[in-house]
Write an enzyme that holds these catalytic residues in place. Structure first.
Site, mmCIF file in Angstrom:
data_model
loop_
_atom_site.group_PDB
_atom_site.id
_atom_site.type_symbol
_atom_site.label_atom_id
_atom_site.label_comp_id
_atom_site.label_asym_id
_atom_site.label_seq_id
_atom_site.Cartn_x
_atom_site.Cartn_y
_atom_site.Cartn_z
ATOM 1 N N GLY A 107 33.475 52.983 20.933
ATOM 2 C CA GLY A 107 34.722 53.147 20.189
ATOM 3 C C GLY A 107 35.811 52.213 20.660
ATOM 4 O O GLY A 107 36.580 51.672 19.858
ATOM 5 N N ASP A 108 35.907 51.998 21.965
ATOM 6 C CA ASP A 108 36.897 51.070 22.509
ATOM 7 C C ASP A 108 36.645 49.654 22.020
ATOM 8 O O ASP A 108 37.561 48.944 21.591
ATOM 9 C CB ASP A 108 36.846 51.081 24.040
ATOM 10 C CG ASP A 108 37.547 52.282 24.647
ATOM 11 O OD1 ASP A 108 38.455 52.824 24.006
ATOM 12 O OD2 ASP A 108 37.176 52.667 25.770
ATOM 13 N N SER A 109 35.395 49.221 22.123
ATOM 14 C CA SER A 109 35.072 47.843 21.758
ATOM 15 C C SER A 109 35.256 47.613 20.260
ATOM 16 O O SER A 109 35.731 46.550 19.837
ATOM 17 C CB SER A 109 33.645 47.506 22.181
ATOM 18 O OG SER A 109 33.509 47.570 23.585
ATOM 19 N N SER B 114 38.916 47.257 19.606
ATOM 20 C CA SER B 114 39.414 46.000 20.129
ATOM 21 C C SER B 114 39.062 44.841 19.201
ATOM 22 O O SER B 114 39.869 43.929 18.989
ATOM 23 C CB SER B 114 38.828 45.761 21.528
ATOM 24 O OG SER B 114 39.599 44.824 22.249
#
Length: 442
Positions: free
Chosen positions: A211-213, A216
């Protein structure tokens, strides 16, 4: 393992580069091109050269986008609190001389400075940096910049063209905007987690902070869109508002229209997809898992030929996409029994011979030996004055005329570029620089 090149890339620069075509390896060498070996300090003349980015925040959701920008030539100035550096400095499994290597990847090519945004002098210095910046990239909880007196409206007073990328769990607006958000939470809230795993089992997470990547990368996309509108279309600065939850939600493919029209609630389907056959993993005689994806009619004909069973392609149970989906379990059992008669190398070779899409399920050890990834220079060796050679993932995407590169390894010491930025960019004198240090502003 990774080969070491003793020379700089052909263009004479130092650092891992985004190459053009790679010559074929000579006899006796290992497959693929040797990784480039970079210097501790270098430059990247990529398509974003001249773009200045101020990176705030920490860990993955913002800094991963900053890394991509730096890879393609942007001047990325990473700002850390003097007393609370980015926790990413301590993340990762491997340590060399007390330093984790993930940090060196995530912060490669960035200038690292320390700055206390809560102090009056720190805020003043930040506003000075903003006047000549193109982008601010932050992944604080919504409202943090506003509490610091650094809202977009304040920042635009000094620089109307500033693009402000804001990455958060739920976005800058809505009833849950102020809730903390992490990748695992966003994957659950956005619907990805429900689709992962096997029916009637607890839904597992992937082994990365997906989810972070994802968020980003959406931030990167939004930054480039905003810069294009500003510079090519005569626009102004704007906010790029990215939500981790929405980034995960965006990957649900047909789930939204299917549910809206027919009330269909898709669920986990294990290692394949229900009704898509054959497209699954099959175990070879030596215990390796191999993906075989032959669900398209013409490809299934080739798979049947590779199996020595061409009659399968005309069998009414398997002759078209719908019938293969209806008889998926029976078909995949047949393929599993056939695949189990080969070791994975022979199985892959046989499938390749008939142009059937396939791959062994690679471990990172397999990836380091992968001739395709090595030929594409996806394993790049970057030289660090303290750590020596550090292997990092290569540059993506590959651009034929304006390829990027890795200027230097992530700086190991917080504030490594304080003098370069504050004295070089802001023209602070040695006395002013010392005063700012004494005040705790930097």
């Amino acid at each position: 393992m990774v080969e070491t090149s003793q020379t700089a890339p052909p263009d004479g620069t130092r650092g891992g580069q985004n190459p053009g075509p790679v010559p074929a390896p000579q006899a006796g060498t290992r497959p693929g091109a040797a990784p480039d070996r970079g210097a501790a300090l270098g430059t990247v003349s990529g398509p974003l050269a001249g773009v200045r980015v101020l990176e705030l925040g920490s860990l993955i959701a913002g800094p991963f986008a900053g890394r991509q920008l730096a890879d393609f030539g942007a001047e990325v100035i990473k700002i850390e609190s003097p007393d609370r550096p980015d926790p990413m400095r301590e993340w990762g499994r491997a340590r060399v001389q007390g330093h984790t290597l993930w940090w060196s990847v995530q912060s490669r090519g960035k200038k690292c400075v320390t700055l206390d945004l809560k102090s009056p002098r720190g805020r003043e210095l930040f506003l000075e940096l903003c006047r000549d910046a193109d982008v601010i990239l932050e992944n604080f909880r919504p409202g943090t910049l506003e509490k610091l007196g650094l809202s977009p409206e304040v920042l635009w007073q000094g620089n109307p063209g500033l693009v402000i990328a804001r990455v958060s769990g739920y976005g800058q607006t809505g009833p849950d905007a102020n809730k903390p958000g992490y990748a695992s939470v966003a994957e659950a809230r956005g619907g990805l987690r429900h689709l992962n795993g096997y029916p009637d089992q607890a839904p597992p997470r992937t082994g990365i902070s997906l989810g972070d990547s994802l968020a980003s990368l959406y931030a990167l996309q939004g930054i480039l869109l905003a810069l294009y509108w500003r510079d090519a279309r005569g626009g102004t600065g704007q906010v790029v508002d990215v939500s981790l939850v929405e980034a995960c939600f965006s990957l649900l493919e047909s789930a939204v229209p299917d549910y809206a029209a027919a009330g269909i609630v898709p669920g986990p389907s294990g290692s394949g997809l229900k009704g898509i056959a054959p497209s699954n993993i099959f175990r070879s005689s030596d215990g390796k898992w191999v993906v075989i994806a032959a669900n398209q009619d013409s490809v299934f004909v080739r798979l049947a030929a590779s199996m020595g069973m061409p009659e399968l392609a005309s069998d009414p149970r398997y002759s078209n996409h719908a019938s293969r989906g209806a008889n998926q379990d029976e078909l995949e059992q047949l393929i599993a029994e056939w695949a189990a008669g080969f070791n994975h190398g022979d199985l892959v070779a046989r499938l390749d011979q008939h142009s059937v899409p396939n791959s062994t399920v690679s471990t990172i050890e397999d990836i380091f030996e992968d001739p395709q990834l090595r030929a594409r220079r996806m394993l790049v060796e970057v030289h660090d004055e303290k750590l020596g050679a550090v292997v990092q993932p290569g540059i993506i995407p590959k651009l034929s005329r304006t390829g990027g590169g890795i200027a230097w390894n992530g700086p190991l010491v917080p504030g490594s570029h304080n003098t370069d930025v504050y004295a070089g960019l802001l023209k602070l004198s040695a006395e002013e620089l010392q005063d700012a240090k004494d005040e705790g502003a930097i």
